[in-house]
Motif scaffolding. Structure first.
Motif, PDB file in Angstrom:
ATOM      1  N   ALA A 110       0.827  -1.204   0.000  1.00 54.45           N
ATOM      2  CA  ALA A 110       0.000   0.000   0.000  1.00 54.45           C
ATOM      3  C   ALA A 110       0.863   1.257   0.000  1.00 54.45           C
ATOM      4  O   ALA A 110       0.564   2.234  -0.698  1.00 54.45           O
ATOM      5  CB  ALA A 110      -0.930  -0.012   1.212  1.00 54.45           C
ATOM      6  N   PHE A 111       1.958   1.220   0.767  1.00 54.03           N
ATOM      7  CA  PHE A 111       2.852   2.376   0.831  1.00 54.03           C
ATOM      8  C   PHE A 111       3.503   2.625  -0.529  1.00 54.03           C
ATOM      9  O   PHE A 111       3.575   3.770  -1.001  1.00 54.03           O
ATOM     10  CB  PHE A 111       3.928   2.151   1.886  1.00 54.03           C
ATOM     11  CG  PHE A 111       4.935   3.260   1.960  1.00 54.03           C
ATOM     12  CD1 PHE A 111       4.672   4.415   2.668  1.00 54.03           C
ATOM     13  CD2 PHE A 111       6.162   3.152   1.307  1.00 54.03           C
ATOM     14  CE1 PHE A 111       5.587   5.451   2.731  1.00 54.03           C
ATOM     15  CE2 PHE A 111       7.093   4.178   1.351  1.00 54.03           C
ATOM     16  CZ  PHE A 111       6.801   5.335   2.074  1.00 54.03           C
ATOM     17  N   THR A 112       3.982   1.552  -1.163  1.00 55.10           N
ATOM     18  CA  THR A 112       4.634   1.678  -2.470  1.00 55.10           C
ATOM     19  C   THR A 112       3.655   2.208  -3.514  1.00 55.10           C
ATOM     20  O   THR A 112       3.986   3.084  -4.321  1.00 55.10           O
ATOM     21  CB  THR A 112       5.194   0.317  -2.921  1.00 55.10           C
ATOM     22  OG1 THR A 112       6.159  -0.126  -1.960  1.00 55.10           O
ATOM     23  CG2 THR A 112       5.850   0.410  -4.290  1.00 55.10           C
ATOM     24  N   PHE A 113       2.434   1.689  -3.494  1.00 59.06           N
ATOM     25  CA  PHE A 113       1.404   2.133  -4.431  1.00 59.06           C
ATOM     26  C   PHE A 113       1.110   3.621  -4.240  1.00 59.06           C
ATOM     27  O   PHE A 113       1.035   4.392  -5.208  1.00 59.06           O
ATOM     28  CB  PHE A 113       0.134   1.308  -4.214  1.00 59.06           C
ATOM     29  CG  PHE A 113      -0.989   1.651  -5.150  1.00 59.06           C
ATOM     30  CD1 PHE A 113      -1.051   1.099  -6.413  1.00 59.06           C
ATOM     31  CD2 PHE A 113      -1.997   2.533  -4.756  1.00 59.06           C
ATOM     32  CE1 PHE A 113      -2.088   1.413  -7.287  1.00 59.06           C
ATOM     33  CE2 PHE A 113      -3.028   2.858  -5.618  1.00 59.06           C
ATOM     34  CZ  PHE A 113      -3.083   2.293  -6.882  1.00 59.06           C
ATOM     35  N   THR A 114       0.985   4.033  -2.979  1.00 57.17           N
ATOM     36  CA  THR A 114       0.669   5.433  -2.675  1.00 57.17           C
ATOM     37  C   THR A 114       1.854   6.340  -2.955  1.00 57.17           C
ATOM     38  O   THR A 114       1.719   7.411  -3.566  1.00 57.17           O
ATOM     39  CB  THR A 114       0.236   5.575  -1.209  1.00 57.17           C
ATOM     40  OG1 THR A 114      -0.861   4.703  -0.953  1.00 57.17           O
ATOM     41  CG2 THR A 114      -0.168   7.011  -0.896  1.00 57.17           C
ATOM     42  N   PHE A 115       3.058   5.924  -2.522  1.00 54.53           N
ATOM     43  CA  PHE A 115       4.263   6.732  -2.672  1.00 54.53           C
ATOM     44  C   PHE A 115       4.548   7.028  -4.138  1.00 54.53           C
ATOM     45  O   PHE A 115       4.984   8.124  -4.499  1.00 54.53           O
ATOM     46  CB  PHE A 115       5.452   6.005  -2.031  1.00 54.53           C
ATOM     47  CG  PHE A 115       6.734   6.776  -2.040  1.00 54.53           C
ATOM     48  CD1 PHE A 115       6.917   7.874  -1.221  1.00 54.53           C
ATOM     49  CD2 PHE A 115       7.795   6.396  -2.859  1.00 54.53           C
ATOM     50  CE1 PHE A 115       8.103   8.586  -1.215  1.00 54.53           C
ATOM     51  CE2 PHE A 115       8.986   7.095  -2.871  1.00 54.53           C
ATOM     52  CZ  PHE A 115       9.144   8.194  -2.035  1.00 54.53           C
ATOM     53  N   ASN A 116       4.274   6.044  -5.005  1.00 53.91           N
ATOM     54  CA  ASN A 116       4.537   6.199  -6.440  1.00 53.91           C
ATOM     55  C   ASN A 116       3.285   6.549  -7.244  1.00 53.91           C
ATOM     56  O   ASN A 116       3.308   6.478  -8.472  1.00 53.91           O
ATOM     57  CB  ASN A 116       5.178   4.922  -6.993  1.00 53.91           C
ATOM     58  CG  ASN A 116       6.562   4.689  -6.444  1.00 53.91           C
ATOM     59  OD1 ASN A 116       7.475   5.446  -6.706  1.00 53.91           O
ATOM     60  ND2 ASN A 116       6.714   3.630  -5.651  1.00 53.91           N
ATOM     61  N   GLY A 118       0.417   5.010  -7.730  1.00 57.84           N
ATOM     62  CA  GLY A 118       0.142   3.879  -8.606  1.00 57.84           C
ATOM     63  C   GLY A 118      -1.168   3.955  -9.342  1.00 57.84           C
ATOM     64  O   GLY A 118      -1.355   3.285 -10.372  1.00 57.84           O
ATOM     65  N   TRP A 119      -2.105   4.794  -8.867  1.00 52.60           N
ATOM     66  CA  TRP A 119      -3.376   4.927  -9.571  1.00 52.60           C
ATOM     67  C   TRP A 119      -3.187   5.478 -10.982  1.00 52.60           C
ATOM     68  O   TRP A 119      -4.028   5.265 -11.851  1.00 52.60           O
ATOM     69  CB  TRP A 119      -4.320   5.823  -8.773  1.00 52.60           C
ATOM     70  CG  TRP A 119      -3.729   7.134  -8.358  1.00 52.60           C
ATOM     71  CD1 TRP A 119      -3.675   8.293  -9.083  1.00 52.60           C
ATOM     72  CD2 TRP A 119      -3.062   7.402  -7.117  1.00 52.60           C
ATOM     73  NE1 TRP A 119      -3.033   9.279  -8.378  1.00 52.60           N
ATOM     74  CE2 TRP A 119      -2.647   8.765  -7.164  1.00 52.60           C
ATOM     75  CE3 TRP A 119      -2.780   6.652  -5.979  1.00 52.60           C
ATOM     76  CZ2 TRP A 119      -1.959   9.372  -6.111  1.00 52.60           C
ATOM     77  CZ3 TRP A 119      -2.106   7.260  -4.932  1.00 52.60           C
ATOM     78  CH2 TRP A 119      -1.705   8.602  -4.997  1.00 52.60           C
ATOM     79  N   ASN A 120      -2.064   6.171 -11.211  1.00 48.14           N
ATOM     80  CA  ASN A 120      -1.786   6.664 -12.567  1.00 48.14           C
ATOM     81  C   ASN A 120      -1.586   5.517 -13.546  1.00 48.14           C
ATOM     82  O   ASN A 120      -1.988   5.608 -14.712  1.00 48.14           O
ATOM     83  CB  ASN A 120      -0.548   7.561 -12.564  1.00 48.14           C
ATOM     84  CG  ASN A 120      -0.825   8.919 -11.956  1.00 48.14           C
ATOM     85  OD1 ASN A 120      -1.628   9.680 -12.476  1.00 48.14           O
ATOM     86  ND2 ASN A 120      -0.174   9.217 -10.849  1.00 48.14           N
ATOM     87  N   TYR A 121      -0.974   4.422 -13.070  1.00 43.95           N
ATOM     88  CA  TYR A 121      -0.769   3.273 -13.950  1.00 43.95           C
ATOM     89  C   TYR A 121      -2.098   2.580 -14.261  1.00 43.95           C
ATOM     90  O   TYR A 121      -2.294   2.072 -15.371  1.00 43.95           O
ATOM     91  CB  TYR A 121       0.220   2.297 -13.320  1.00 43.95           C
ATOM     92  CG  TYR A 121       1.585   2.905 -13.093  1.00 43.95           C
ATOM     93  CD1 TYR A 121       2.373   3.294 -14.167  1.00 43.95           C
ATOM     94  CD2 TYR A 121       2.072   3.115 -11.814  1.00 43.95           C
ATOM     95  CE1 TYR A 121       3.617   3.872 -13.979  1.00 43.95           C
ATOM     96  CE2 TYR A 121       3.323   3.696 -11.604  1.00 43.95           C
ATOM     97  CZ  TYR A 121       4.083   4.072 -12.697  1.00 43.95           C
ATOM     98  OH  TYR A 121       5.316   4.658 -12.497  1.00 43.95           O
ATOM     99  N   ILE A 122      -2.985   2.562 -13.293  1.00 42.13           N
ATOM    100  CA  ILE A 122      -4.312   1.991 -13.535  1.00 42.13           C
ATOM    101  C   ILE A 122      -5.046   2.826 -14.586  1.00 42.13           C
ATOM    102  O   ILE A 122      -5.672   2.292 -15.511  1.00 42.13           O
ATOM    103  CB  ILE A 122      -5.114   1.934 -12.225  1.00 42.13           C
ATOM    104  CG1 ILE A 122      -4.427   0.983 -11.230  1.00 42.13           C
ATOM    105  CG2 ILE A 122      -6.551   1.489 -12.494  1.00 42.13           C
ATOM    106  CD1 ILE A 122      -5.076   0.967  -9.859  1.00 42.13           C
ATOM    107  N   TYR A 123      -4.924   4.139 -14.458  1.00 42.73           N
ATOM    108  CA  TYR A 123      -5.570   5.039 -15.424  1.00 42.73           C
ATOM    109  C   TYR A 123      -4.984   4.854 -16.822  1.00 42.73           C
ATOM    110  O   TYR A 123      -5.730   4.737 -17.811  1.00 42.73           O
ATOM    111  CB  TYR A 123      -5.399   6.482 -14.956  1.00 42.73           C
ATOM    112  CG  TYR A 123      -5.839   7.512 -15.971  1.00 42.73           C
ATOM    113  CD1 TYR A 123      -7.183   7.673 -16.302  1.00 42.73           C
ATOM    114  CD2 TYR A 123      -4.899   8.329 -16.603  1.00 42.73           C
ATOM    115  CE1 TYR A 123      -7.581   8.614 -17.240  1.00 42.73           C
ATOM    116  CE2 TYR A 123      -5.295   9.277 -17.540  1.00 42.73           C
ATOM    117  CZ  TYR A 123      -6.635   9.412 -17.847  1.00 42.73           C
ATOM    118  OH  TYR A 123      -7.017  10.341 -18.781  1.00 42.73           O
ATOM    119  N   ILE A 124      -3.660   4.819 -16.914  1.00 44.42           N
ATOM    120  CA  ILE A 124      -3.022   4.652 -18.230  1.00 44.42           C
ATOM    121  C   ILE A 124      -3.398   3.313 -18.836  1.00 44.42           C
ATOM    122  O   ILE A 124      -3.707   3.217 -20.035  1.00 44.42           O
ATOM    123  CB  ILE A 124      -1.489   4.780 -18.105  1.00 44.42           C
ATOM    124  CG1 ILE A 124      -1.107   6.203 -17.670  1.00 44.42           C
ATOM    125  CG2 ILE A 124      -0.807   4.435 -19.426  1.00 44.42           C
ATOM    126  CD1 ILE A 124       0.351   6.356 -17.282  1.00 44.42           C
TER     127      ILE A 124
END
Length: 501
Positions: A110-116, A118-124
């Motif tokens: 969760a930290f890695t997803f938030t820190f980076n 990660g929702w941008n990759y889901i959108y792309i």
């Protein structure tokens, strides 16, 4: 399943989760010190391409950056736990140990997803995988390749030397010369710009806007030669062979139709990021490190950084150019440097130690190497019949935790990004330059038609694909729409782009 076996299994998974927790926690600072993790389009598309042939230091950097520290932390944890058991004769509760480490592992994800972000990759990913849609933007601005007919109104056309400088920005000069730094890292390129034809809305070295989907090496090459963005441009033909925008035409296709031989030299392996497909599918002979080894110009066991350093690439370029010029054929010779690749570049024997960081000294060295190369070209008999284009392949990909630009910038932090431009200059163009409006906002898309004009060709359309020649007065897409709106329009899966595959 016995209780003893369940306990052993829980301890095994507990240790796996413990190691995975530290791997994820330590990969974040490592990645953000070595890669442009804030550039989500870049990361997504680079990881979706062929990444074989990467630089020789990546594996060691990964091992030292987060794999080895994770192993050492685990060993310390293991021996502390073992010592506790030997001293107290008490075995930790396997279930408790399992759930604690599982929680830590989930937290690290969760930290890695938030820190980076990660929702941008889901959108792309959602944009890439959705059905193609019709686009008013393409309908209004895309000029079909097949509608373009070249002519030679000046009675002659030049040979072309096209130099892609890794990560080179015009903004790497000092403020006095239109850059953003406290001191000028690129005095040779600054002088070249002052003596030749440059375009840009900023003073000094000018340069082009670094748009999304044009902002890493493969995307930079594709957009600068095909005048469209990099948006998963690869597909399979009926025989299962991978192709790159097979129904599009590149700068090199147009030149080939006019009798040019196109050679592209690089010191790395051509398949990295599918550069071989981008070039070889469009009338180019690619000469990479394997080619030069096979022709006994580079030792078979030689390997530094991404292959061989730029100092040797310029030596190869001189050999190639002398052979091309001697053949009597029209030619285009392109080359891609690599020493200035992020995060720290490659320091060769010609690099000086005059700046605080290695990457600054490498940019200084790159500047001197290209300056020496241009001086050599001008001394050759065939130089008068040759147009030279120098451009950065994209802007420098600064890592969030390793950003030399912000450290030595002479302008306020809030203005840095808006003032950065990719270097671009035209030497000995045939196209008319007197009275030309050079204060232009433009992008990688505009280089292909501009270069065709520069070497002496013309066409009876406003431009080619999404590109507009800077030697003409037609507005570029970012002059027409603005940078952000243009990106918003083409960063989606369109029927027009899919028809090019």
């Amino acid at each position: 399943m016995s209780n003893k076996f369940k306990s052993v299994l829980m301890f095994v998974f507990s240790d796996v989760f413990f190691i995975a927790f530290w791997l994820f926690m330590l990969v974040n600072p490592w990645a953000n010190a070595n890669y442009p993790m804030q550039k989500h389009w870049n990361v997504f598309f680079v990881l979706s391409a062929d990444t074989t042939g990467h630089d020789s230091g990546t594996g060691l950097s990964i091992f030292l950056g987060f794999v080895l520290p994770s192993i050492l932390i685990y060993l310390a944890y293991f021996f502390v736990r073992l010592g506790f058991y030997l001293k107290k004769k008490v075995i930790p509760d396997p279930k408790k140990s399992f759930f604690i480490t599982l929680f830590c592992f989930v937290f690290s994800l969760a930290f890695t997803f938030t820190f980076n972000k990660g929702w941008n990759y889901i959108y792309i990913s959602s944009l890439v995988n959705k059905a193609p849609e019709n686009s008013d933007f393409y309908d209004e601005n895309f000029i079909p390749y097949e509608s373009v007919t070249l002519s030679a109104p000046y009675g002659k056309t030049n040979n072309l030397i096209y130099i892609f400088l890794e990560s080179m920005e015009g903004s790497f000069s000092d403020v006095e010369h239109g850059g953003i730094l406290k001191y000028n890292l690129i005095p040779e390129l600054t002088e070249i710009a002052s003596e030749n034809t440059v375009f840009g809305s900023l003073s000094g070295n000018g340069g082009l806007e670094n748009l999304e989907a044009t902002a890493w090496t493969s995307a930079g090459i594709l957009s600068k030669t095909l005048a469209v963005p990099y948006f998963l441009p690869f597909s399979q033909d009926s025989d299962g062979n991978m192709k790159c925008l097979a129904k599009a035409k590149s700068l090199y296709d147009y030149l080939s139709e006019q009798g040019y031989r196109n050679v592209f030299a690089m010191g790395s392996e051509k398949q990295f990021e599918n550069r071989d497909l981008i070039l070889e599918n469009h009338s180019v002979e690619v000469h990479d490190i394997k080619y030069y080894k096979n022709h006994n110009l580079i030792p078979e066991d030689y390997q530094v950084f991404w292959g061989f350093e730029d100092q040797k690439l310029y030596d190869m370029a001189k050999i190639e150019l002398e052979e091309l010029a001697a053949s009597g054929e029209k030619f285009s010779f392109s080359m891609l440097t690599v020493d200035t690749h992020f995060p720290n570049g490659y320091k060769c024997e010609k690099c000086r130690n005059i700046y605080p960081s290695q990457i600054e000294n490498v940019f200084d060295c790159s500047d001197r190497l290209v300056g020496e190369f241009i001086s050599w070209i001008k001394k050759q008999e065939w130089a008068k019949d040759t147009t030279i284009v120098i451009t950065g392949d994209h802007a420098y990909l600064d890592a969030p935790l390793n950003n030399f630009i912000r450290k030595i910038s002479a302008v306020p932090s809030s203005k840095i990004d808006s003032m950065r431009r990719v270097y671009n200059v035209y030497i000995n163009p045939i196209a008319e330059t007197s009275g030309l409006n050079r204060a232009r906002d433009y992008s990688s898309f505009d280089l292909m038609p501009t270069i065709l004009n520069a070497v002496g060709f013309d066409f009876d359309t406003e431009g080619i694909a999404l590109g507009r020649s800077l030697f003409k007065e037609y507005p570029t897409v970012i002059e027409k729409y603005g940078k952000r709106e243009a990106e918003r329009q083409y960063l989606r899966k369109t029927a027009a782009y899919e028809r090019l595959k």
